[in-house]
Design a protein around this motif. Structure first.
Motif, PDB file in Angstrom:
ATOM      1  N   UNK A  23       3.218   3.792   7.517  1.00  0.00           N
ATOM      2  CA  UNK A  23       4.039   4.992   7.367  1.00  0.00           C
ATOM      3  C   UNK A  23       4.314   5.301   5.896  1.00  0.00           C
ATOM      4  N   UNK A  24       4.387   4.274   5.062  1.00  0.00           N
ATOM      5  CA  UNK A  24       4.640   4.512   3.638  1.00  0.00           C
ATOM      6  C   UNK A  24       3.488   5.257   2.985  1.00  0.00           C
ATOM      7  N   UNK A  25       2.263   4.997   3.448  1.00  0.00           N
ATOM      8  CA  UNK A  25       1.095   5.663   2.876  1.00  0.00           C
ATOM      9  C   UNK A  25       0.659   6.868   3.710  1.00  0.00           C
ATOM     10  N   UNK A  26       1.509   7.306   4.624  1.00  0.00           N
ATOM     11  CA  UNK A  26       1.162   8.484   5.446  1.00  0.00           C
ATOM     12  C   UNK A  26       1.093   9.728   4.560  1.00  0.00           C
TER      13      UNK A  26
END
Length: 530
Positions: free
Chosen positions: A85-88
């Protein structure tokens, strides 16, 4: 048998004192291999892989639930999910390219590249330059008259269409002004064909003058532009139009639709006829193959041969010379009324929302309270925000918050009959307002005691809850007084129309001179002396 010899290079032999002593004393020499950087890296890699293999990074979360191994695997899953989710990627609208501003010059350039014919709005394209094989002429002969059939394209102007056809810009503007006196240029429909006749050029390089122009401005009017003594003038030619309705009769037979189509009725008119009869009668049980269908359509016929069939005016069924059904369109709202003045008899329950029934009327276990109790209505499963409509005509007797029903609307239909619509997300009516059958009164929600978006629909008779599925509504409109008298007079006149009378040919009307006659022209002819 001797062991196979092993060939080693000097770089791979590790020297030592013991090996040298063995060589001096004549004993067999045991050699050791020297491990280089590559060998040490490979040993390190294999050792690291063995350690990772011993570590269980992805345990099966379906086994040993609650153990330390399961908790470690669950934490690993959460950590990987957080990283994902952080690199979404960011979800934001993409900026589209701004529309190109196309001026008149660019539009003409595009038009020159079209492959459409000139009559549909294209130009002649760009011509190739002459080569040495071309012998130039002093002057190219031109036709003294050019006839063009132009078509007004969608979004095009009348003047620009004339200019593409060869009319000069000043003359095209003058023609558009003359046409606007009889009909606004914006009301000329796209696809209108214009007959244009251009004369001889007054000088090389100049535009051809217009000699004559004519087109069909409307169903009952033809406009023309003619040149008289160098001046352009407008000619109006009214076209005789007859509005006699078209009456079509025939035997029902095996299929009412096929029989009506075989009798010459348009498909749209037959569909209107069947829909109108279906709202008043049961076609499967009340109409027989030996019955006579009778329909009257609005119809216009021009003396030039064009015809326009409009909407259905009358729908009837006869049996043995007696009328089984007589329905005529009446009023500004276009409703159909019977010969008695009763209109739009509609029966059956209208579903308040287009969804399936998830719970019927009767005893059930309440999904929130947890005990059995009476379910005094019907639940319709529908998405949040689905429009809710009134099942029949009525008056809003309540609209707002109603306890466990949440946002609700209560309608009074007369005769002690009431309906209530619960759990709405938003209301569309207010107290005291009159509503019609099928009118939107609110939107599906989940307010009050509700487990999710749905509609709870209740019906009361004399204050007592009843099963909504057991009631069929009948909505009628009734004419009376002067309205009923005028309705019956119109119905009688409509039934006097002979079948097929609207299909006869019309004689063309004589052209009408619209230009005022000058006083000198009035004196040229012989005068009567009384």
């Amino acid at each position: 048998m001797a062991a196979p010899a092993v060939s080693l290079s000097h770089d791979q032999i590790v020297p030592g004192a013991q090996e040298n002593a063995d060589a001096v004393q004549g004993r067999p020499v045991r050699l050791r291999r020297r491990h280089g950087l590559t060998d040490r890296f490979e040993a390190w890699r294999l050792g690291l892989s063995a350690r990772f293999d011993a570590v269980d990074l992805a345990p099966d979360l379906a086994r040993e639930i609650g153990s330390a191994r399961w908790l470690r695997g669950f934490a690993t899953m959460l950590a990987l999910g957080a990283v994902a989710f952080a690199f979404w990627p960011d979800i934001s609208p993409l900026r589209a390219a701004p529309p190109m501003n196309i001026d008149a010059r660019s539009r003409d350039e595009y038009r020159s590249q079209m492959i459409m014919p000139l009559a549909l709005g294209a130009d002649s394209g760009r011509h190739m330059g002459a080569t040495a094989a071309v012998t130039p002429l002093r002057s190219a002969p031109e036709r003294p008259r050019v006839e063009v059939l132009a078509t007004l394209a969608q979004g095009d102007s009348f003047a620009r269409m004339l200019q593409r056809s060869g009319v000069g810009s000043a003359e095209a503007t003058r023609i558009e002004t003359l046409v606007s006196r009889a009909l606004p240029a914006s009301e000329i429909e796209a696809g209108t064909r214009v007959d244009i006749v251009l004369g001889r050029r007054p000088a090389p390089g100049e535009a051809r003058p217009l000699e004559r122009l004519s087109f069909r401005a409307s169903f009952d009017l033809e406009l023309g532009i003619v040149r008289n003594d160098g001046n352009l003038s407008l000619e109006r030619t009214p076209i005789r139009v007859d509005d006699t309705p078209l009456r079509i009769r025939g035997t029902v037979g095996d299929s009412l639709y096929r029989s009506a189509r075989a009798a010459g009725a348009p498909a749209s008119a037959v569909q209107q006829y069947l829909k109108t009869l279906n709202e008043q009668t049961d076609q499967d049980s009340e109409i027989r193959p030996t019955d006579i269908f009778d329909m009257v359509l609005s119809h216009r016929r021009a003396a030039t041969g064009e015809r326009q069939a409009g909407q259905l005016l009358y729908a009837g069924v006869e049996r043995g010379g007696d009328a089984v059904a007589q329905l005529m369109r009446w009023g500004d709202d276009g409703k159909f009324y019977e010969a008695s003045g009763v209109g739009e008899q509609r029966s059956g329950m209208v579903a308040p929302v287009p969804g399936r029934i998830s719970s019927n009327f009767g005893m059930r276990r309440h999904p929130i309270l947890g005990y059995r109790r009476m379910h005094s209505g019907m639940d319709f499963k529908a998405r949040h925000g689905t429009p809710i409509v009134a099942v029949t005509d009525g008056t809003v007797s309540g609209a707002g918050r109603m306890g466990g029903c949440g946002n609700a609307v209560r309608l009074n239909h007369g005769g002690g009959l009431q309906t209530r619509y619960c759990h709405m997300s938003r209301l569309a009516v207010s107290g005291g307002q009159s509503v019609r059958r099928g009118q939107v009164i609110g939107y599906v929600g989940s307010t009050g005691l509700s487990t999710g978006p749905h509609l709870h629909y209740e019906m009361y008779r004399g204050g007592r809850a009843i099963d909504p599925a057991s009631v069929s509504f009948v909505t009628r409109a009734q004419l009376s007084g002067s309205d009923l008298r005028r309705f019956r007079e119109s119905l009688a006149r409509l039934k006097t129309v002979e079948p097929g009378a609207a299909l006869e040919s019309l004689a063309p009307a004589a052209p009408v001179e619209t230009a005022p006659k000058r006083e000198i022209e009035k004196l040229e002819g012989p005068r009567q002396i009384g």
